[in-house]
Design an enzyme around this catalytic site. Structure first.
Site, PDB file in Angstrom:
ATOM      1  N   SER A 136       0.852  -1.176   0.000  1.00  0.00           N
ATOM      2  CA  SER A 136       0.000   0.000   0.000  1.00  0.00           C
ATOM      3  C   SER A 136       0.894   1.234   0.000  1.00  0.00           C
ATOM      4  CB  SER A 136      -0.876  -0.049   1.260  1.00  0.00           C
ATOM      5  OG  SER A 136      -1.572   1.153   1.413  1.00  0.00           O
ATOM      6  N   LYS A 164      -2.941   5.044  -2.344  1.00  0.00           N
ATOM      7  CA  LYS A 164      -3.864   5.841  -1.545  1.00  0.00           C
ATOM      8  C   LYS A 164      -4.230   7.060  -2.385  1.00  0.00           C
ATOM      9  CE  LYS A 164      -3.938   3.557   2.278  1.00  0.00           C
ATOM     10  NZ  LYS A 164      -5.187   3.101   2.885  1.00  0.00           N
ATOM     11  N   ASP A 189      -7.194   3.192  -3.034  1.00  0.00           N
ATOM     12  CA  ASP A 189      -7.909   3.188  -1.755  1.00  0.00           C
ATOM     13  C   ASP A 189      -8.188   4.629  -1.346  1.00  0.00           C
ATOM     14  OD1 ASP A 189      -8.919   2.794   0.750  1.00  0.00           O
ATOM     15  OD2 ASP A 189      -7.115   1.868   1.603  1.00  0.00           O
ATOM     16  N   GLU A 214     -11.161   0.917  -3.525  1.00  0.00           N
ATOM     17  CA  GLU A 214     -11.456   0.511  -2.152  1.00  0.00           C
ATOM     18  C   GLU A 214     -12.058   1.663  -1.352  1.00  0.00           C
ATOM     19  OE1 GLU A 214      -7.989  -1.077  -0.208  1.00  0.00           O
ATOM     20  OE2 GLU A 214      -9.031  -1.324   1.694  1.00  0.00           O
ATOM     21  N   ASP A 239     -13.830  -1.758   2.994  1.00  0.00           N
ATOM     22  CA  ASP A 239     -12.929  -1.969   4.121  1.00  0.00           C
ATOM     23  C   ASP A 239     -13.618  -1.428   5.380  1.00  0.00           C
ATOM     24  OD1 ASP A 239     -10.918  -1.861   6.030  1.00  0.00           O
ATOM     25  OD2 ASP A 239      -9.562  -0.578   4.907  1.00  0.00           O
ATOM     26  N   LYS A 263      -9.857  -7.370   7.393  1.00  0.00           N
ATOM     27  CA  LYS A 263      -8.869  -7.007   8.418  1.00  0.00           C
ATOM     28  C   LYS A 263      -9.383  -7.624   9.704  1.00  0.00           C
ATOM     29  CE  LYS A 263      -7.246  -2.533   6.720  1.00  0.00           C
ATOM     30  NZ  LYS A 263      -7.568  -1.093   6.738  1.00  0.00           N
ATOM     31  N   GLY A 291      -4.092  -4.590   5.847  1.00  0.00           N
ATOM     32  CA  GLY A 291      -3.078  -4.397   6.875  1.00  0.00           C
ATOM     33  C   GLY A 291      -3.324  -3.077   7.582  1.00  0.00           C
TER      34      GLY A 291
END
Ligand code: NPG
Length: 369
Positions: A136, A164, A189, A214, A239, A263, A291
């Site tokens: 990530s 990100k 994400d 995401e 998520d 997660k 993570g």
């Protein structure tokens, strides 16, 4: 049956090798609560994935500490002899607080498995000895730096890059990375930074053959996510919105996502994470292991989870070196082929290194019945 005799809470802090910026903030240090439980025959470790502040979820370190000390630990002491399947009932009097619960559930499981000389991966039903790793990539100050970071990770062998993103630079950054690497598995994400008014952004991102987008919208927006998924080709992955197996089932049923990031810490621990996996698998939806910048303790747990059959996409299971100059366990190391071994020893398969743990400890407290 296993009885918990004592519990120790520990707040640890480790500098990150590079600042990690997301749409909700920047982190330069990993600070988290570790839980150590002692049973008659073993000790077990659990890592709480809460952060210093309640930016990702409502939970945060000091709150988790208080919840464990005041409610969860006393409930576990009071019940006496237990099996893993009893834990939901033991903690049922505490609503929410999945991250605090996960730390204690996982520490208990570690000790319970060590008493029986069984590995976590075997207990969960893993069918792999190595898992495919992704990384990530935080929001970089400039596009050039982002391209540098991505190139470095690809050279190390990571099999999927997750960027990100945040409003303002999203499409331009993704376009630059995609142009430099036309064939890689690439995902983004948003950490809940957008609303349905930003549909044009997701339509624009549709051009880049992303593996998934995401958590584009708010953490409570299941219906809005379903509307977004109908409007775009790219698969939506959730998520923050998935805090239990029941929510995963609802999200998949209404089409709010087609992929689930599991997660274990966000859903209350390994047992509920396995149920999220099972629910998604029954509906044919792929899952992958997220993570939370965990230390080697939490990462060992993630690797075992990622070895379950429904985990068909590379997870955020990166090498220790991607996070820390020195981990608190022996480092997890990804091979150049982009895979990492699943710990196979008893329990979670790793323990903290005593010296490093002492160095990183900011505070500790012993709890007893
Ligand atoms: O490799 O552990 C890792 C980090 C993966 O991006 C990652 N985690 O939103 O998923 C996330 C993000 C995160 C990190 C969230 C820390 C909260 C805390």
């Amino acid at each position: 049956m296993t009885r918990v005799r004592a519990i120790e809470l520990r707040l640890v802090g480790l500098p990150l090798v590079r600042p990690f910026r997301t749409s909700f903030g920047e982190q330069t240090r990993k600070v988290c609560v570790l839980v150590r439980v002692e049973t008659d025959g073993a000790e077990g470790w659990g890592e709480c994935v809460a952060d210093i502040d309640p930016g990702f979820s409502e939970e945060f370190n000091e709150g988790a500490w208080l919840v464990i000390r005041t409610f969860l630990a006393p409930a576990l002491f009071a019940v006496g002899d237990v099996e893993p399947r009893d834990l939901d009932g033991v903690f049922a009097g505490v609503r929410g607080n999945p991250m605090a619960k996960a730390a204690l559930v996982n520490a208990f499981l570690d000790a319970w498995l060590r008493e029986r000389d069984r590995s976590l991966a075997g207990f969960l039903g893993a069918d792999k000895e190595r898992v495919a790793c992704g990384v990530s990539v935080g929001i970089a100050p400039t596009t050039e730096e982002l391209l540098d970071h991505v190139r470095g990770y690809l050279e190390e062998g990571y099999r999927r890059i997750k960027l990100k993103i945040e409003p303002g630079t999203d499409v331009e950054r993704v376009a630059a990375v995609r142009a430099a690497h036309p064939d890689i598995l690439l995902s983004v994400d948003a950490n809940a930074a957008y609303t349905l008014n930003d549909l044009h952004v997701f339509r624009a991102l549709d051009r880049f053959s992303l593996l998934m987008v995401e958590q584009p919208l708010g953490h409570e927006d299941l219906v809005e996510h379903a509307k977004l998924q109908q409007e775009i080709r790219t698969d939506v992955c959730l998520d923050e919105s998935i805090r239990s197996a029941a929510l995963a089932a609802s999200a998949l049923e209404i089409g709010a996502c087609r992929i689930v990031n599991v997660k274990q810490g966000r859903v209350g621990g390994l047992l509920e994470a396995k149920r999220v996996h099972d629910v998604a698998r029954a509906q044919g939806a792929p899952v992958w292991c997220g993570g939370m910048l965990e230390t080697g303790l939490g990462r060992a747990v993630n690797l075992a989870l990622a070895a379950l059959p429904g985990f068909t996409l590379p997870g955020d299971t990166s090498s220790s070196a991607r996070y820390f100059t020195e981990d608190i366990t022996e480092p997890h190391v990804m091979a150049p082929d982009g895979t990492m071994p699943v710990p196979g020893g008893p329990g979670i398969g790793v323990v903290p290194k005593a010296d490093r743990l002492a160095e990183c400890t900011l505070r500790s407290e012993a709890l007893a019945p």
